[in-house]
Design an enzyme around this catalytic site. Sequence first.
Site, mmCIF file in Angstrom:
data_model
loop_
_atom_site.group_PDB
_atom_site.id
_atom_site.type_symbol
_atom_site.label_atom_id
_atom_site.label_comp_id
_atom_site.label_asym_id
_atom_site.label_seq_id
_atom_site.Cartn_x
_atom_site.Cartn_y
_atom_site.Cartn_z
ATOM 1 N N TRP A 212 0.331 20.175 3.821
ATOM 2 C CA TRP A 212 -0.874 19.688 3.146
ATOM 3 C C TRP A 212 -0.700 18.229 2.731
ATOM 4 O O TRP A 212 -1.650 17.450 2.784
ATOM 5 C CB TRP A 212 -1.161 20.542 1.912
ATOM 6 C CG TRP A 212 -2.416 20.150 1.186
ATOM 7 C CD1 TRP A 212 -3.677 20.602 1.414
ATOM 8 C CD2 TRP A 212 -2.538 19.202 0.117
ATOM 9 N NE1 TRP A 212 -4.570 20.005 0.552
ATOM 10 C CE2 TRP A 212 -3.899 19.145 -0.248
ATOM 11 C CE3 TRP A 212 -1.628 18.399 -0.559
ATOM 12 C CZ2 TRP A 212 -4.361 18.309 -1.266
ATOM 13 C CZ3 TRP A 212 -2.082 17.567 -1.566
ATOM 14 C CH2 TRP A 212 -3.438 17.534 -1.915
ATOM 15 N N HIS A 213 0.516 17.868 2.351
ATOM 16 C CA HIS A 213 0.748 16.514 1.870
ATOM 17 C C HIS A 213 0.813 15.487 2.989
ATOM 18 O O HIS A 213 0.622 14.287 2.731
ATOM 19 C CB HIS A 213 2.031 16.460 1.034
ATOM 20 C CG HIS A 213 1.865 16.993 -0.346
ATOM 21 N ND1 HIS A 213 1.996 18.332 -0.645
ATOM 22 C CD2 HIS A 213 1.542 16.379 -1.516
ATOM 23 C CE1 HIS A 213 1.775 18.511 -1.938
ATOM 24 N NE2 HIS A 213 1.492 17.357 -2.490
ATOM 25 N N GLY A 214 1.073 15.911 4.212
ATOM 26 C CA GLY A 214 1.086 14.926 5.278
ATOM 27 C C GLY A 214 1.603 15.476 6.587
ATOM 28 O O GLY A 214 2.330 16.470 6.621
ATOM 29 N N PHE B 69 -3.017 11.371 1.149
ATOM 30 C CA PHE B 69 -2.948 12.811 1.377
ATOM 31 C C PHE B 69 -4.330 13.439 1.420
ATOM 32 O O PHE B 69 -4.419 14.623 1.655
ATOM 33 C CB PHE B 69 -2.102 13.485 0.301
ATOM 34 C CG PHE B 69 -0.776 12.795 0.111
ATOM 35 C CD1 PHE B 69 0.047 12.578 1.186
ATOM 36 C CD2 PHE B 69 -0.376 12.366 -1.147
ATOM 37 C CE1 PHE B 69 1.262 11.930 1.032
ATOM 38 C CE2 PHE B 69 0.830 11.730 -1.308
ATOM 39 C CZ PHE B 69 1.645 11.508 -0.227
#
Length: 468
Positions: A319-321, A468
Amino acid sequence: MVFSSLIFLFLFLPVTILIYYISPKRLRNAILLVASLIFYAWGEPIYIFIMIFSTVFDYANGILIDKYRHRKPIARTIFISSIASSLGILCFFKYAGFVVDNINRLFHLHIQAADLPLPVGISFYTFQTMSYVVDVYKDKVPVQKNIISFGTYVTMFPQLVAGPIVKYSDIAGQLVSRTVTLDRFGEGAELFIRGLAKKVLLANNIGLLWTSVKATPTEDLTVLSAWLGIIAFTLQIYFDFSGYSDMARGLGKMFGFDFMENFNYPYTSKSITEFWRRWHISLGSWFREYVYIPLGGNRSGLLKQFRNLLAVWLLTGLWHGASWNFIIWGLYFGFFVTAEKLFLLKWLQRRPGFVGHVYTLLIVIVGWVLFEFENLTSASEFIRMMFGYGAYGFADYQALYNLSTNLVLLIVLALCATPLPRRALSYIREKCNMVGTIVVPVIYFIFMFLSMAYLVNETYNPFLYFRF
């Protein structure tokens, strides 16, 4: 446009508030919707069509699911197509390049991927529309038939760019009816100013130290420089993101909405499990409700529980990258959460509190190295420097200079990462009677004045979670 910009503070926000409050209540959702679309389109107008499509598409899907609720195959088909479409859009913009790059490396190919910038806030509003469709499908919330109200929920500018992730069930009633008193508006203004000060006065200033250390060639780093740098980033990302979340919650209150608290002093935690109950609370809550529990949670035996935890932490990293460092960062924390469930948490609970606190901070700080360096080789080299392997000595003149010039700021940041300042303000307000009612607003006025002065004179104003 960001909250910590002069154009937002002196133009967009005052105009929006003025129009909002002089308008009839029945028009306020529409005003917020229009203002939010302008806010989002300010920096990247072309991507507003993606947001509008997601909004209209899932609004229609919600109505269709409700209409065919008693014809399960049709409702299920609509539900699956909605989730698949939302994830497809997110994956196309966020992960397509990552997938193509890895295919090229694995099979020695030269496939070209479109180099598209990531639409700001897409991870947040995609999760919001998906949670709405899931809750309608499960009959947890009534379907929203007013597209203006649904559009307001999806696009609401206070929490659009960086959260907190707001579930429809949390604000469904507020979309229909909400009241703002002068006290409530003032509470929101204080929360906004506190968040602005955290972002501008604390995060931005300590971020300069991390920028300097990160630019230093690895072979020139000393142990002290490496630790000072990553501690600076540890503090920067907290005050940057929690400050933005506070501003979002404050703006929400000013417009009559209550958003959940997203940070609860995570650096005071005594275990990694506790840390993730306090850090980015809305994201953890979303994954728990829409991934962990549907997979079975901890109800189906130890092995399946570990499988479910692995899935959640893999997705948390992703989800963050779209990069391997984020995947490893997610699995890194998943390992410690799992270890704590097995035995480590019981061991920590039998030790003095400071042991758990030191353990947690050490794991979190090392984790931020994995988070910040996309190149895993660079991350591993930096961690080696932190622990003296190949470092250019323990300290040098530059490291001592950085320590001496930032020592007061580091002490202030460490104190502000605890509940002490908030408790002090509450004590002054509640115990000092008339003096408190004067002193506290003056303190917030000073925070606001200093933040404005900084924004006028400085150009360094990044926001870490925009990527993000």
